[in-house]
Design an enzyme around this catalytic site. Sequence first.
Site, PDB file in Angstrom:
ATOM      1  N   SER A  26       4.714  -1.098   3.854  1.00 52.34           N
ATOM      2  CA  SER A  26       4.971  -2.439   4.377  1.00 52.34           C
ATOM      3  C   SER A  26       5.122  -3.433   3.229  1.00 52.34           C
ATOM      4  O   SER A  26       4.359  -3.391   2.258  1.00 52.34           O
ATOM      5  CB  SER A  26       3.819  -2.903   5.270  1.00 52.34           C
ATOM      6  OG  SER A  26       3.623  -1.997   6.321  1.00 52.34           O
TER       7      SER A  26
ATOM      8  N   GLU B 181      -5.203   8.437  18.082  1.00 52.42           N
ATOM      9  CA  GLU B 181      -5.791   9.780  18.165  1.00 52.42           C
ATOM     10  C   GLU B 181      -6.757  10.008  16.997  1.00 52.42           C
ATOM     11  O   GLU B 181      -7.854  10.552  17.167  1.00 52.42           O
ATOM     12  CB  GLU B 181      -4.690  10.859  18.132  1.00 52.42           C
ATOM     13  CG  GLU B 181      -3.831  10.947  19.377  1.00 52.42           C
ATOM     14  CD  GLU B 181      -2.769   9.851  19.452  1.00 52.42           C
ATOM     15  OE1 GLU B 181      -2.545   9.147  18.443  1.00 52.42           O
ATOM     16  OE2 GLU B 181      -2.171   9.681  20.530  1.00 52.42           O
TER      17      GLU B 181
ATOM     18  N   GLU C 236      -9.245  -1.445   6.000  1.00 52.93           N
ATOM     19  CA  GLU C 236      -7.976  -1.692   6.700  1.00 52.93           C
ATOM     20  C   GLU C 236      -8.191  -1.718   8.214  1.00 52.93           C
ATOM     21  O   GLU C 236      -7.631  -2.548   8.921  1.00 52.93           O
ATOM     22  CB  GLU C 236      -6.962  -0.599   6.331  1.00 52.93           C
ATOM     23  CG  GLU C 236      -5.610  -0.771   7.011  1.00 52.93           C
ATOM     24  CD  GLU C 236      -4.578   0.266   6.589  1.00 52.93           C
ATOM     25  OE1 GLU C 236      -4.959   1.338   6.076  1.00 52.93           O
ATOM     26  OE2 GLU C 236      -3.388   0.003   6.773  1.00 52.93           O
TER      27      GLU C 236
ATOM     28  N   SER D 108       0.956   6.576   2.486  1.00 57.31           N
ATOM     29  CA  SER D 108       1.637   7.576   3.322  1.00 57.31           C
ATOM     30  C   SER D 108       2.847   8.172   2.622  1.00 57.31           C
ATOM     31  O   SER D 108       3.527   7.507   1.837  1.00 57.31           O
ATOM     32  CB  SER D 108       2.119   6.936   4.625  1.00 57.31           C
ATOM     33  OG  SER D 108       1.065   6.311   5.283  1.00 57.31           O
TER      34      SER D 108
ATOM     35  N   GLN E  21       0.835  -1.205   0.000  1.00 61.45           N
ATOM     36  CA  GLN E  21       0.000   0.000   0.000  1.00 61.45           C
ATOM     37  C   GLN E  21       0.867   1.250   0.000  1.00 61.45           C
ATOM     38  O   GLN E  21       1.607   1.488   0.955  1.00 61.45           O
ATOM     39  CB  GLN E  21      -0.884   0.013   1.251  1.00 61.45           C
ATOM     40  CG  GLN E  21      -1.818   1.192   1.328  1.00 61.45           C
ATOM     41  CD  GLN E  21      -2.331   1.423   2.754  1.00 61.45           C
ATOM     42  OE1 GLN E  21      -1.629   1.941   3.613  1.00 61.45           O
ATOM     43  NE2 GLN E  21      -3.544   0.991   3.016  1.00 61.45           N
ATOM     44  N   GLY E  22       0.782   2.048  -1.045  1.00 65.46           N
ATOM     45  CA  GLY E  22       1.574   3.281  -1.142  1.00 65.46           C
ATOM     46  C   GLY E  22       0.701   4.500  -0.927  1.00 65.46           C
ATOM     47  O   GLY E  22       0.390   5.224  -1.878  1.00 65.46           O
TER      48      GLY E  22
HETATM   49  C1  LIG Z   1       3.713  -0.752  11.328  1.00 63.48           C
HETATM   50  C2  LIG Z   1       3.245   0.259  10.336  1.00 63.48           C
HETATM   51  C3  LIG Z   1       2.980  -0.118   9.039  1.00 63.48           C
HETATM   52  C4  LIG Z   1       2.568   0.821   8.110  1.00 63.48           C
HETATM   53  N1  LIG Z   1       2.328   0.422   6.825  1.00 63.48           N
HETATM   54  C5  LIG Z   1       1.967   1.327   5.900  1.00 63.48           C
HETATM   55  C6  LIG Z   1       1.780   0.926   4.543  1.00 63.48           C
HETATM   56  O1  LIG Z   1       1.957  -0.248   4.192  1.00 63.48           O
HETATM   57  N2  LIG Z   1       1.437   1.862   3.640  1.00 63.48           N
HETATM   58  C7  LIG Z   1       1.226   3.167   3.982  1.00 63.48           C
HETATM   59  O2  LIG Z   1       0.863   3.950   3.122  1.00 63.48           O
HETATM   60  N3  LIG Z   1       1.406   3.590   5.268  1.00 63.48           N
HETATM   61  C8  LIG Z   1       1.778   2.697   6.231  1.00 63.48           C
HETATM   62  N4  LIG Z   1       1.981   3.111   7.534  1.00 63.48           N
HETATM   63  C9  LIG Z   1       1.879   4.530   7.850  1.00 63.48           C
HETATM   64  C10 LIG Z   1       0.724   4.906   8.768  1.00 63.48           C
HETATM   65  O3  LIG Z   1      -0.480   4.923   8.068  1.00 63.48           O
HETATM   66  C11 LIG Z   1       1.078   6.257   9.384  1.00 63.48           C
HETATM   67  O4  LIG Z   1       2.188   6.070  10.232  1.00 63.48           O
HETATM   68  C12 LIG Z   1      -0.055   6.848  10.195  1.00 63.48           C
HETATM   69  O5  LIG Z   1      -1.121   7.208   9.380  1.00 63.48           O
HETATM   70  C13 LIG Z   1       0.411   8.079  10.985  1.00 63.48           C
HETATM   71  O6  LIG Z   1       1.041   8.982  10.146  1.00 63.48           O
HETATM   72  P1  LIG Z   1       2.484   9.595  10.502  1.00 63.48           P
HETATM   73  O7  LIG Z   1       3.377   8.455  10.857  1.00 63.48           O
HETATM   74  O8  LIG Z   1       2.879  10.492   9.401  1.00 63.48           O
HETATM   75  O9  LIG Z   1       2.267  10.408  11.842  1.00 63.48           O
HETATM   76  P2  LIG Z   1       1.673  11.893  11.954  1.00 63.48           P
HETATM   77  O10 LIG Z   1       0.446  11.992  11.122  1.00 63.48           O
HETATM   78  O11 LIG Z   1       2.777  12.867  11.702  1.00 63.48           O
HETATM   79  O12 LIG Z   1       1.257  11.938  13.475  1.00 63.48           O
HETATM   80  C14 LIG Z   1       2.181  12.201  14.526  1.00 63.48           C
HETATM   81  C15 LIG Z   1       1.410  12.211  15.842  1.00 63.48           C
HETATM   82  O13 LIG Z   1       0.459  13.301  15.840  1.00 63.48           O
HETATM   83  C16 LIG Z   1      -0.850  12.824  16.110  1.00 63.48           C
HETATM   84  N5  LIG Z   1      -1.835  13.555  15.307  1.00 63.48           N
HETATM   85  C17 LIG Z   1      -1.726  13.879  13.999  1.00 63.48           C
HETATM   86  N6  LIG Z   1      -2.835  14.519  13.593  1.00 63.48           N
HETATM   87  C18 LIG Z   1      -3.654  14.605  14.653  1.00 63.48           C
HETATM   88  C19 LIG Z   1      -4.953  15.153  14.866  1.00 63.48           C
HETATM   89  N7  LIG Z   1      -5.625  15.759  13.874  1.00 63.48           N
HETATM   90  N8  LIG Z   1      -5.509  15.035  16.101  1.00 63.48           N
HETATM   91  C20 LIG Z   1      -4.830  14.431  17.126  1.00 63.48           C
HETATM   92  N9  LIG Z   1      -3.595  13.899  16.978  1.00 63.48           N
HETATM   93  C21 LIG Z   1      -3.020  13.983  15.769  1.00 63.48           C
HETATM   94  C22 LIG Z   1      -0.822  11.367  15.675  1.00 63.48           C
HETATM   95  O14 LIG Z   1      -1.829  10.609  16.333  1.00 63.48           O
HETATM   96  C23 LIG Z   1       0.588  10.949  16.070  1.00 63.48           C
HETATM   97  O15 LIG Z   1       0.621  10.606  17.435  1.00 63.48           O
HETATM   98  C24 LIG Z   1       2.402   2.184   8.487  1.00 63.48           C
HETATM   99  C25 LIG Z   1       2.685   2.568   9.790  1.00 63.48           C
HETATM  100  C26 LIG Z   1       3.111   1.637  10.717  1.00 63.48           C
HETATM  101  C27 LIG Z   1       3.396   2.096  12.114  1.00 63.48           C
END
Ligand SMILES: Cc1cc2nc3c(=O)[nH]c(=O)nc-3n(C[C@H](O)[C@H](O)[C@H](O)COP(=O)(O)OP(=O)(O)OC[C@H]3O[C@@H](n4cnc5c(N)ncnc54)[C@H](O)[C@@H]3O)c2cc1C
Length: 403
Positions: free
Chosen positions: A173, A386, A256, A141, A138-139
Site C-alpha cells: 500500500s 480466517e 497493525e 507480502s 510495508q513490504g
Molecule cells: C487493502 C489491502 C492492503 C494491503 N496492504 C499491504 C501492505 O501494505 N503490505 C503488505 O505487505 N501486504 C499488504 N496486504 C496483503 C495482505 O496482508 C494479504 O492479502 C493477506 O495477508 C492475505 O494474503 P494473500 O492475499 O496472499 O491470501 P492467501 O494467504 O493466499 O489466502 C487466500 C485465502 O485462503 C485463506 N487461508 C489461507 N491460509 C489459511 C489457513 N491457514 N486457514 C484458513 N484459511 C486460510 C485466507 O483467509 C484467504 O481467504 C494488503 C492487502 C489488502 C487487501
Amino acid sequence: MAARAVDGPERDYGVVLDEQTRAFAAEVRAFLASALDADMRARTGGEAGRVERGREWQRRLNAAGLAAISWPTEYGGRSATAVQQLVFNTEIAAARAPEPVNRNAINQLGPTIIQWGSPDQRERYLPRILSGEDVWCQGFSEPDAGSDLASLRTRGVIDGDTMVITGQKIWTSKAQYANWIYLLVRTDPDAPKTRGISYVLADMASPGIEVRPIRQITGRAEFNEVFLTDVRVPLTQVVGPLHGGWRVARSTLSYERVGQSRTHRIERRLRSLVSLAARSGTPQAPLGDAAIEDRLVRFAAQVEALRQIAADATAAGIRGVSPGPEASIAKLLTSEVDQSMATFALELAGPAGTLERGSPGAADDGDVALAYLLMRAATLGAGTSEIQRNIIGEKLLGLPRDV
Ligand SMILES: Cc1cc2nc3c(=O)[nH]c(=O)nc-3n(C[C@H](O)[C@H](O)[C@H](O)COP(=O)(O)OP(=O)(O)OC[C@H]3O[C@@H](n4cnc5c(N)ncnc54)[C@H](O)[C@@H]3O)c2cc1C
C-alpha cells in the site's frame, strides 16, 4: 453512568472522564476547531489530492503534539491512556478529519522501532515518522507469501557491512508515495522457515527498486508490486537481530491489527447509515421501518463495544509490549462490522447506491458505492478473517494448532 465533557461542546464518550482527560478532550476539540479548515475538508484532487491533504494533516497534528498520542512521551507521543485514546478517536471521527499520510507508520512501524530498534534507529526514524517527512510502506507480502508470510522468498545476501536484496513484494500500500519501506527478507535460507528472516528498512530511492501500481475494483491504485534487484542496504538498517526478524515482524503485525481496529471509520459509517435511513423516514417511523431500526441499533451496539476494545488495545502499546491475541478480536470484529455496514448502506440506498462519485443522483455523492467496494478488502488486509479466527482459536481458546 456516562459523564459529559464540560469544556467545549458537550459530548458523551460513554465513560467517566477525570480532570486531566477532560482537559485533553478540550485540547483536541480546540485543535480540530482551528486546524480542520476547508482545505483539510476538501475532497478534490483524487488520490494525489488525498495524499497531499494527508501530508498536511499529519504536519498539523504533529505541530500540536497529537500525531501519535499512544506513543511514549519520550518519543514524541503522549503516553495516552485508553480513555484518552477513546476521546481522541471519538473527536477525530466526529470531525471527519482526513487520514494522516503516515497512519501505518504511526500505528505499526513506530511502535516496532520503539520496541526493537537501536537508540540510533529511534533517534533517526521516529521524529521523521511523526512529522511525515518520511512516508513509509510495508513490504511484507509476496505473491506466494500472504497468510503464510514465513514462506517469503525475497533474499538478502550479506556483503561486508551491507545487505544485497533481490525479490518481489506485492500489495504494498502507498509504495508509490512512500520514500521508505520496511521489508522482510530471507537472510539465512538454510535455517527453519521463521528463523532465517531479517527485518530491514530501505530507502525507496535506492537503485534497484521499481514500483508498479495495481488498479483495484474501486478504480484506484492504492497498492503496488515492488520489485527489488540487488538493492544495497547498510546493515545498520536491520531492526532487531540479524536473521531474528520474525519476532520483530510479529510485533508489527499485532500493532497493525490494533491499527486496523481504530474505530473512527465505523463511527463515521454509522452516522452516514443513520442519515441515509432518516431520508426514507416519516414522522411515525423516522428511520424507515422497524427492521431498519433494528439493524441500526445492533450496529450502534457493536460500534460502542468496539470503541472500548480498540481504545484499550491501542493504549496497551504504551506499555512497550506488543498487543496479544486480543488484537485479533479487535481487527476481526471491526473489519466485519465495517463490511456489513457498507453492505447495508447499499441495501438502504437502492439503485442510487450503485452510482459512483460525480454521477447525477449518486447516494452520498458516490460514497455508498465506493465504501461497498473498498470494504471487500477489509477482511483481507492486515491478516484475513480466517487467520484472525485461527489466532483466537489457538492462542485464546487453546484449540489445536492449524497445520
Ligand atoms: C487493502 C489491502 C492492503 C494491503 N496492504 C499491504 C501492505 O501494505 N503490505 C503488505 O505487505 N501486504 C499488504 N496486504 C496483503 C495482505 O496482508 C494479504 O492479502 C493477506 O495477508 C492475505 O494474503 P494473500 O492475499 O496472499 O491470501 P492467501 O494467504 O493466499 O489466502 C487466500 C485465502 O485462503 C485463506 N487461508 C489461507 N491460509 C489459511 C489457513 N491457514 N486457514 C484458513 N484459511 C486460510 C485466507 O483467509 C484467504 O481467504 C494488503 C492487502 C489488502 C487487501
